[in-house]
Design an enzyme around this catalytic site. Structure first.
Site, PDB file in Angstrom:
ATOM      1  N   LYS A  25       0.849  -1.186   0.000  1.00 29.31           N
ATOM      2  CA  LYS A  25       0.000   0.000   0.000  1.00 29.31           C
ATOM      3  C   LYS A  25       0.889   1.242   0.000  1.00 29.31           C
ATOM      4  O   LYS A  25       1.996   1.250   0.544  1.00 29.31           O
ATOM      5  CB  LYS A  25      -0.919  -0.004   1.221  1.00 29.31           C
ATOM      6  CG  LYS A  25      -1.912  -1.156   1.229  1.00 29.31           C
ATOM      7  CD  LYS A  25      -2.922  -1.011   0.100  1.00 29.31           C
ATOM      8  CE  LYS A  25      -3.948  -2.134   0.102  1.00 29.31           C
ATOM      9  NZ  LYS A  25      -3.387  -3.405  -0.380  1.00 29.31           N
ATOM     10  N   ASP A  26       0.366   2.299  -0.580  1.00 28.01           N
ATOM     11  CA  ASP A  26       1.156   3.492  -0.833  1.00 28.01           C
ATOM     12  C   ASP A  26       1.403   4.299   0.436  1.00 28.01           C
ATOM     13  O   ASP A  26       0.729   4.131   1.454  1.00 28.01           O
ATOM     14  CB  ASP A  26       0.450   4.350  -1.875  1.00 28.01           C
ATOM     15  CG  ASP A  26       1.358   5.381  -2.484  1.00 28.01           C
ATOM     16  OD1 ASP A  26       2.556   5.113  -2.655  1.00 28.01           O
ATOM     17  OD2 ASP A  26       0.871   6.481  -2.789  1.00 28.01           O
ATOM     18  N   THR A  27       2.372   5.189   0.354  1.00 27.45           N
ATOM     19  CA  THR A  27       2.746   6.022   1.495  1.00 27.45           C
ATOM     20  C   THR A  27       1.795   7.196   1.675  1.00 27.45           C
ATOM     21  O   THR A  27       1.294   7.433   2.782  1.00 27.45           O
ATOM     22  CB  THR A  27       4.186   6.556   1.305  1.00 27.45           C
ATOM     23  OG1 THR A  27       5.079   5.446   1.211  1.00 27.45           O
ATOM     24  CG2 THR A  27       4.590   7.437   2.470  1.00 27.45           C
ATOM     25  N   THR A  52      -0.039   6.905  -6.958  1.00 30.99           N
ATOM     26  CA  THR A  52       0.706   5.685  -7.241  1.00 30.99           C
ATOM     27  C   THR A  52       0.020   4.453  -6.704  1.00 30.99           C
ATOM     28  O   THR A  52       0.639   3.439  -6.481  1.00 30.99           O
ATOM     29  CB  THR A  52       2.112   5.768  -6.626  1.00 30.99           C
ATOM     30  OG1 THR A  52       1.983   5.922  -5.214  1.00 30.99           O
ATOM     31  CG2 THR A  52       2.909   6.910  -7.210  1.00 30.99           C
TER      32      THR A  52
END
Length: 409
Positions: A81-83, A408
Site C-alpha cells: 500500500k502506498d505512502t 501511485t
C-alpha cells in the site's frame, strides 16, 4: 527499443472528464483491504489489522519487526500500500504475542484488531480493495460527468492497466527489466542510478550526472545515504568488479521487481491496443473467469461472448514467462509482434540466476463494484471497490482525464 510508451487512450474518450486534483493530503486517498479470509483465532501467526497514515507497507513491516523483535521475514502482508494515503491492511507476525502489541506506540499507526491464524499472510491473500477518494478543484458539474463515465465502466469494465507505482519513482523500472533480459548490464546500472533529467533531488541528480560521465568517486559521494543498494553497486565498481557482478549485489527481490515492471509494460501495451474492444473475446484468446481466476482458451467466441457480456469472463493479456498460457489466432499474432519489436523471444524470460519469470495471464478489464458519490463545494468524494491486483489510477484517469500527479496506488 525503449520500453516506454505514449499515454494510452481512454475507454470513455467521448465523455469529458471532471478535471481536478487528488491527494492534496493523505486523507484524500483512503484504501481498505478486503480480506480473502477471516483469521481463525488460533495459530502461530499474530494478525494485526492496522490503520496507517503516511507510511508505506515495507516501512510498517520494519517497524513491526523491531517492535516484536523478530526478523523482517517473519512479517507477512497481502499487498503493498502506498505512502501518501490512509490505508487499512492486515499484517501477520510469526510467533508474535498480543501483549507485545502494546509496545507499538507510533503516531502514524493505529491497531484496529488483533487475532491469530495458522499461516503467514502472503502477497495476493486479499479479495480486493475499497477506495474512498476525495477529488478537489473539480468542474462544477463533476457529479453528472462522473456518473456518465462510471456507468460506462460498470457496463464495460475498468481497463486493468498497471499503476504508476509499478514503474518506480522515475518511471523507468521497466527499462531496467528490459536491460536485464537483454543482458545489457551497464545499461541496467545506469537506469538504476537514474536519468538526471528526471531527478529532482539535487544530490541524487548530481550523482546521476557523475555516473553518466564515468566519475564513480563523485557519484558515490553525492548519492544520498538512504540509497543503500545504489551505493553498494557503485562501491563494487570502484573496487574493480565488473558491471554484472556489481548489478547482482542488489537483492534479488528488487531485481525481480524490475523484471515484473517490464512484464507490466508489455501487458499495458497489449491492453492499449485492445482498449476499443475491451469487452470482446476473440477466437484463440485466453479468457479469465472472474469467479475463480481460472483461465481457458476460447474455441467458440460466439458462445463465450455471451458470458463476456454478463461479465463472467474477460479476455486476458500476457505477463510473459515460462509457464504462461499462450493464445492462438489474432491474439497470438499481436503478442508475438510486440515481442518482435523488442527483439525478444519467450526463452529470454528465463535469465537464470534465480530470476526466471513464471508468467501468467491478466484480465484486460475488471468489474467495478459498490460505487458511491458525494459532491461538495469544488470537490467530489468517490467510493468504489476493485478486485485485488487492480489500480485506482485506471479508474481515476478515465474520470478525471487530467494528469494524476502524485498518484501511485
Amino acid at each position: 527499443m525503449n520500453a516506454s510508451a505514449p499515454e494510452p487512450g481512454y475507454l470513455t474518450g467521448t465523455l469529458p472528464g471532471i478535471g481536478g486534483h487528488i491527494r492534496e493530503i493523505p486523507e484524500d486517498f483512503r484504501v481498505e483491504e478486503i480480506p480473502l479470509y477471516a483469521p481463525s483465532g488460533q495459530g502461530d501467526h499474530l494478525y494485526l489489522r492496522v490503520e496507517k497514515t503516511g507510511l508505506g507497507t515495507l516501512e510498517v513491516a520494519r517497524i513491526l519487526a523491531k517492535t516484536f523483535q523478530v526478523p523482517q521475514q517473519a512479517i507477512g502482508y497481502a499487498g503493498l500500500k502506498d505512502t501518501r494515503a490512509v490505508t487499512v491492511q492486515t499484517f501477520s507476525i510469526h510467533h508474535g504475542q498480543a501483549e507485545q502489541a502494546e509496545r507499538l506506540c507510533h503516531p502514524q499507526i493505529r491497531i484496529l484488531a488483533i487475532s491469530r491464524h495458522g499461516n503467514k499472510l502472503r502477497p495476493g491473500h486479499l479479495a480486493g480493495n475499497r477506495f474512498e477518494l476525495t477529488l478537489r478543484h473539480v468542474d462544477r458539474d463533476a457529479q453528472d460527468k462522473a456518473a456518465d463515465i462510471l456507468a460506462v465502466l460498470q457496463d464495460l469494465g475498468v481497463p486493468n492497466f498497471f499503476g504508476p507505482q509499478r514503474y518506480g519513482v522515475l518511471g523507468n523500472n521497466d527499462q531496467v527489466g528490459l536491460a536485464l533480459l537483454k543482458r545489457r548490464w551497464h545499461q541496467a546500472l545506469a537506469a538504476i542510478i537514474g536519468d538526471a533529467a528526471r531527478i529532482r533531488h539535487p544530490d541524487w541528480r548530481a550523482a546521476a550526472e557523475a555516473f553518466a560521465r564515468g566519475d564513480l568517486t563523485e557519484c558515490l559521494r553525492r548519492l544520498p545515504p538512504r540509497m543503500r543498494d545504489e551505493r553498494s553497486l557503485v562501491e563494487a565498481l570502484l573496487r574493480g568488479q565488473k558491471d554484472r557482478e556489481a548489478l547482482f549485489l542488489i537483492p534479488k527481490q528488487r531485481l525481480r521487481l524490475y523484471l515484473s515492471a517490464f512484464q507490466a509494460r508489455l501487458f499495458d501495451r497489449i491492453l492499449a491496443m485492445r482498449l476499443a474492444t475491451i469487452e470482446r473475446v476473440w477466437a484463440g484468446d485466453i479468457a479469465y473467469r472472474h469467479d475463480n481466476g481460472a483461465c481457458f482458451r476460447v474455441d467458440d467466441p460466439a458462445t463465450e461472448q455471451q458470458r463476456a457480456d454478463r461479465f463472467e469472463i474477460s479476455a486476458t493479456g500476457p505477463l510473459f514467462g515460462r509457464k504462461m498460457l499462450t493464445p492462438t489466432g489474432q491474439s497470438a499474432l499481436l503478442e508475438a509482434s510486440l515481442l518482435d519489436k523488442f527483439g525478444l523471444s519467450y526463452d529470454d524470460f528465463r535469465p537464470g540466476a534465480g530470476l526466471n519469470l513464471e508468467g501468467d495471464r491478466r484480465p484486460l478489464r475488471v468489474p467495478l463494484d459498490k460505487v458511491e458519490m458525494e459532491a461538495g463545494p469544488g470537490q467530489l468524494r468517490l467510493c468504489f471497490t476493485l478486485p485485488r491486483g487492480s489500480y485506482a489510477t485506471s479508474l481515476l484517469r478515465e474520470v478525471m482525464k487530467s494528469p494524476l500527479v502524485g498518484v501511485t496506488c
